[in-house]
Design a protein around this motif. Sequence first.
Motif, PDB file in Angstrom:
ATOM      1  N   SER A 115     -41.876  62.899  26.920  1.00  0.00           N
ATOM      2  CA  SER A 115     -40.455  63.134  26.685  1.00  0.00           C
ATOM      3  C   SER A 115     -39.705  62.976  27.990  1.00  0.00           C
ATOM      4  CB  SER A 115     -40.238  64.542  26.113  1.00  0.00           C
ATOM      5  OG  SER A 115     -40.464  65.513  27.113  1.00  0.00           O
ATOM      6  N   GLU A 116     -38.434  63.248  27.941  1.00  0.00           N
ATOM      7  CA  GLU A 116     -37.627  63.194  29.150  1.00  0.00           C
ATOM      8  C   GLU A 116     -37.999  64.335  30.089  1.00  0.00           C
ATOM      9  OE1 GLU A 116     -33.836  63.509  27.291  1.00  0.00           O
ATOM     10  OE2 GLU A 116     -33.517  61.342  27.266  1.00  0.00           O
ATOM     11  N   GLN A 117     -37.497  64.271  31.293  1.00  0.00           N
ATOM     12  CA  GLN A 117     -37.614  65.350  32.276  1.00  0.00           C
ATOM     13  C   GLN A 117     -39.064  65.648  32.644  1.00  0.00           C
ATOM     14  OE1 GLN A 117     -35.477  68.413  30.232  1.00  0.00           O
ATOM     15  NE2 GLN A 117     -33.481  67.598  30.763  1.00  0.00           N
ATOM     16  N   GLY A 118     -39.896  64.606  32.652  1.00  0.00           N
ATOM     17  CA  GLY A 118     -41.261  64.772  33.141  1.00  0.00           C
ATOM     18  C   GLY A 118     -42.147  65.658  32.308  1.00  0.00           C
ATOM     19  N   ARG A 119     -41.979  65.621  30.994  1.00  0.00           N
ATOM     20  CA  ARG A 119     -42.780  66.461  30.116  1.00  0.00           C
ATOM     21  C   ARG A 119     -43.650  65.601  29.213  1.00  0.00           C
ATOM     22  NH1 ARG A 119     -37.985  70.716  28.430  1.00  0.00           N
ATOM     23  NH2 ARG A 119     -37.838  71.764  30.460  1.00  0.00           N
ATOM     24  N   ALA A 120     -44.820  66.147  28.875  1.00  0.00           N
ATOM     25  CA  ALA A 120     -45.742  65.430  27.993  1.00  0.00           C
ATOM     26  C   ALA A 120     -46.514  66.439  27.171  1.00  0.00           C
ATOM     27  CB  ALA A 120     -46.700  64.547  28.794  1.00  0.00           C
ATOM     28  N   ARG A 121     -46.952  66.009  26.004  1.00  0.00           N
ATOM     29  CA  ARG A 121     -47.777  66.851  25.128  1.00  0.00           C
ATOM     30  C   ARG A 121     -49.049  66.102  24.793  1.00  0.00           C
ATOM     31  NH1 ARG A 121     -45.582  70.258  20.115  1.00  0.00           N
ATOM     32  NH2 ARG A 121     -45.370  71.727  21.845  1.00  0.00           N
ATOM     33  N   LEU A 122     -50.189  66.746  25.018  1.00  0.00           N
ATOM     34  CA  LEU A 122     -51.504  66.172  24.741  1.00  0.00           C
ATOM     35  C   LEU A 122     -52.023  66.715  23.416  1.00  0.00           C
ATOM     36  CD1 LEU A 122     -53.996  64.520  25.701  1.00  0.00           C
ATOM     37  CD2 LEU A 122     -54.793  66.620  26.817  1.00  0.00           C
ATOM     38  N   LEU A 123     -52.444  65.797  22.535  1.00  0.00           N
ATOM     39  CA  LEU A 123     -52.965  66.157  21.214  1.00  0.00           C
ATOM     40  C   LEU A 123     -54.412  65.689  21.122  1.00  0.00           C
ATOM     41  CD1 LEU A 123     -49.885  64.855  19.193  1.00  0.00           C
ATOM     42  CD2 LEU A 123     -50.304  67.203  19.917  1.00  0.00           C
ATOM     43  N   LEU A 124     -55.330  66.649  20.979  1.00  0.00           N
ATOM     44  CA  LEU A 124     -56.753  66.345  20.865  1.00  0.00           C
ATOM     45  C   LEU A 124     -57.291  66.938  19.564  1.00  0.00           C
ATOM     46  CD1 LEU A 124     -57.904  67.127  24.524  1.00  0.00           C
ATOM     47  CD2 LEU A 124     -57.607  64.863  23.487  1.00  0.00           C
ATOM     48  N   GLU A 138     -58.973  69.059  16.822  1.00  0.00           N
ATOM     49  CA  GLU A 138     -59.420  70.448  16.697  1.00  0.00           C
ATOM     50  C   GLU A 138     -59.006  71.314  17.883  1.00  0.00           C
ATOM     51  OE1 GLU A 138     -63.585  70.404  15.938  1.00  0.00           O
ATOM     52  OE2 GLU A 138     -63.413  69.196  14.123  1.00  0.00           O
ATOM     53  N   GLN A 139     -57.908  70.955  18.531  1.00  0.00           N
ATOM     54  CA  GLN A 139     -57.372  71.764  19.618  1.00  0.00           C
ATOM     55  C   GLN A 139     -55.869  71.935  19.431  1.00  0.00           C
ATOM     56  OE1 GLN A 139     -58.382  70.659  23.624  1.00  0.00           O
ATOM     57  NE2 GLN A 139     -60.438  69.966  23.063  1.00  0.00           N
ATOM     58  N   LYS A 140     -55.344  73.028  19.957  1.00  0.00           N
ATOM     59  CA  LYS A 140     -53.909  73.222  19.934  1.00  0.00           C
ATOM     60  C   LYS A 140     -53.243  72.238  20.898  1.00  0.00           C
ATOM     61  CE  LYS A 140     -54.011  78.140  18.764  1.00  0.00           C
ATOM     62  NZ  LYS A 140     -53.611  79.515  19.190  1.00  0.00           N
ATOM     63  N   PRO A 141     -52.021  71.776  20.581  1.00  0.00           N
ATOM     64  CA  PRO A 141     -51.310  70.886  21.517  1.00  0.00           C
ATOM     65  C   PRO A 141     -51.148  71.550  22.876  1.00  0.00           C
ATOM     66  CG  PRO A 141     -50.214  70.938  19.384  1.00  0.00           C
ATOM     67  CD  PRO A 141     -51.257  72.009  19.343  1.00  0.00           C
ATOM     68  N   LEU A 142     -51.303  70.760  23.939  1.00  0.00           N
ATOM     69  CA  LEU A 142     -51.160  71.254  25.303  1.00  0.00           C
ATOM     70  C   LEU A 142     -49.964  70.571  25.958  1.00  0.00           C
ATOM     71  CD1 LEU A 142     -54.915  71.160  26.405  1.00  0.00           C
ATOM     72  CD2 LEU A 142     -53.590  73.166  25.710  1.00  0.00           C
ATOM     73  N   ASP A 143     -49.082  71.364  26.535  1.00  0.00           N
ATOM     74  CA  ASP A 143     -47.884  70.827  27.170  1.00  0.00           C
ATOM     75  C   ASP A 143     -48.085  70.726  28.680  1.00  0.00           C
ATOM     76  OD1 ASP A 143     -46.309  70.598  24.823  1.00  0.00           O
ATOM     77  OD2 ASP A 143     -46.100  72.787  24.821  1.00  0.00           O
ATOM     78  N   TYR A 144     -47.556  69.636  29.242  1.00  0.00           N
ATOM     79  CA  TYR A 144     -47.700  69.369  30.673  1.00  0.00           C
ATOM     80  C   TYR A 144     -46.342  69.039  31.283  1.00  0.00           C
ATOM     81  CZ  TYR A 144     -52.762  69.101  30.071  1.00  0.00           C
ATOM     82  OH  TYR A 144     -54.078  69.380  29.817  1.00  0.00           O
ATOM     83  N   ARG A 145     -46.221  69.354  32.580  1.00  0.00           N
ATOM     84  CA  ARG A 145     -45.072  68.926  33.373  1.00  0.00           C
ATOM     85  C   ARG A 145     -45.594  68.056  34.508  1.00  0.00           C
ATOM     86  NH1 ARG A 145     -43.143  74.556  32.997  1.00  0.00           N
ATOM     87  NH2 ARG A 145     -41.343  74.639  31.603  1.00  0.00           N
ATOM     88  N   GLY A 146     -44.912  66.929  34.752  1.00  0.00           N
ATOM     89  CA  GLY A 146     -45.403  66.052  35.798  1.00  0.00           C
ATOM     90  C   GLY A 146     -44.379  65.015  36.217  1.00  0.00           C
ATOM     91  N   ARG A 147     -44.854  64.006  36.889  1.00  0.00           N
ATOM     92  CA  ARG A 147     -43.982  62.933  37.360  1.00  0.00           C
ATOM     93  C   ARG A 147     -44.797  61.651  37.412  1.00  0.00           C
ATOM     94  NH1 ARG A 147     -42.584  63.579  43.646  1.00  0.00           N
ATOM     95  NH2 ARG A 147     -42.049  61.405  43.244  1.00  0.00           N
ATOM     96  N   GLU A 148     -44.095  60.524  37.493  1.00  0.00           N
ATOM     97  CA  GLU A 148     -44.789  59.242  37.516  1.00  0.00           C
ATOM     98  C   GLU A 148     -44.516  58.498  38.819  1.00  0.00           C
ATOM     99  OE1 GLU A 148     -43.341  56.961  34.171  1.00  0.00           O
ATOM    100  OE2 GLU A 148     -41.910  55.915  35.427  1.00  0.00           O
TER     101      GLU A 148
END
Length: 352
Positions: free
Chosen positions: A27-36, A38-48
Motif C-alpha cells: 500500500s501507500e506510505q511504505g506498508r505491506a501485508r504478508l499472507l501465508l 494457515e497463518q494470520k496476515p502480518l503487517d510490515y512497515r518499510g521502504r524501497e
Amino acid sequence: MAPVSVFAAEPQLICFGNEPSWGLQFSEQGRARLLLPEQKPLDYRGRETRLDFLKERAWRGKPASGKGGEVVAFLRESACSDGMSNTTHPVTVRVSLPDSRLLAGCCRIPVSSNATSAPVPIAFEGPTWQLAAPGAQSAGVDASEKRSVTALFEGGRVSGFSGCNRFMGSYTLDRDSVLIGPLAGTMMACPEPQMAIEKAFLGALTGTLRHAISGDRLTLTPATGAPLVFQVEPAPMLQGVNWSVTGFNNGRQAVVGPLLGTTLTLTFDQGQVYGSSGCNTYRAAYTSEGNRLAIGPVASTRKACSAEGVMQQEREFLAAIESVKVWTISGGMLDIHRADGERVLNAIKAAR
C-alpha cells in the motif's frame, strides 16, 4: 476494542505465487501485508530502493508489531506468467522471508487502485515480441505454415523465429539503444515468401537500433531503413488449439517429421488430449500446472495400416507423448520436452 490494522490503505501492488499459495500486498506510505497459508496476515512497515536503469527495486520491511525478522521483496519490471492462467503480469517478484524461505511469483496492479498511480511499463527484456508488420503473416503462406516472426531479449541473448528458422545472438543495451551482434540460426529451407521475410527481418535486426516502448508495442529503428514494429506476443494457450505435429522424438535421440501422407495431431481439452497418431486415433488424460505437463496412459483404436513404416511411427509417437514433462509456446510453435531436456515434439496450429 478490536486492534486497528496498519494496512488501511488500498493495495497499490499485489504480489502472489503458488506452491505454496502466498500473497504480499503493498500500500501507500511504505506498508505491506504478508499472507501465508494457515497463518494470520502480518503487517510490515518499510521502504524501497530503486535501480531505475535496471528497472529493479528492493523493498525491505520490519513487522509493524516490532517483533520478528525482516521481509525483503525484489521486484523487477518484466513480463511474468503466473503459470495458472493466460494472463501476463507486469512485475516479477522474489520474496525473502525471516525464516530463510525464498518465494517466487508475479505482481499485478489492482483495477481499483488510485487512477493517478502511474502504470508499470512493459520492459524491453522479458516479453516475447511479435513482429507486427503485415509481411510476417503474408498471404501466399499456407495457413498451416503461418507463424509469427518473434524476438526475445533476455540476459544479453536475443532469440526467436525469423520466418523460416530459429535464430539467436547477443545484444548490448545502452540507454535507448541496443547493439545486436552477429546472428546465427538453423539452416532449414522454406518456400517463398517465407525466405524473403526472413532475409529482410534478419537484415534489419542487426547493428545499433534505437528502441522505444509505447503501451504494448516496441519499435526498433535502425540508422537507415524502415523501423521494426513489434507487439507483446499473446499469452500462450495449450488448451483449445488443434496442434499439427511437425516433428517428434522417435526414441533414438532423433526428432523426425511425420511420414509422407500421414498426419499427427494433438488437441488438449478439459483434461483430455486426443488426435491422430498416423493410422489410428488416440486419447489420454493429461494434467498441466504452469509449464509442466503429464500425459497418459494412452489408449487408441486398433486399425492396422499397411503402408511402410506407419505402424512403427505410431508406436514411437505414442511412446513420445507419454514422456512429456515441460511445454512452451513461442512464435505460435508448441515445443514439448522431457524431464532431461530432450525434445519430445514440435507442433503448429493446424489449418482449419
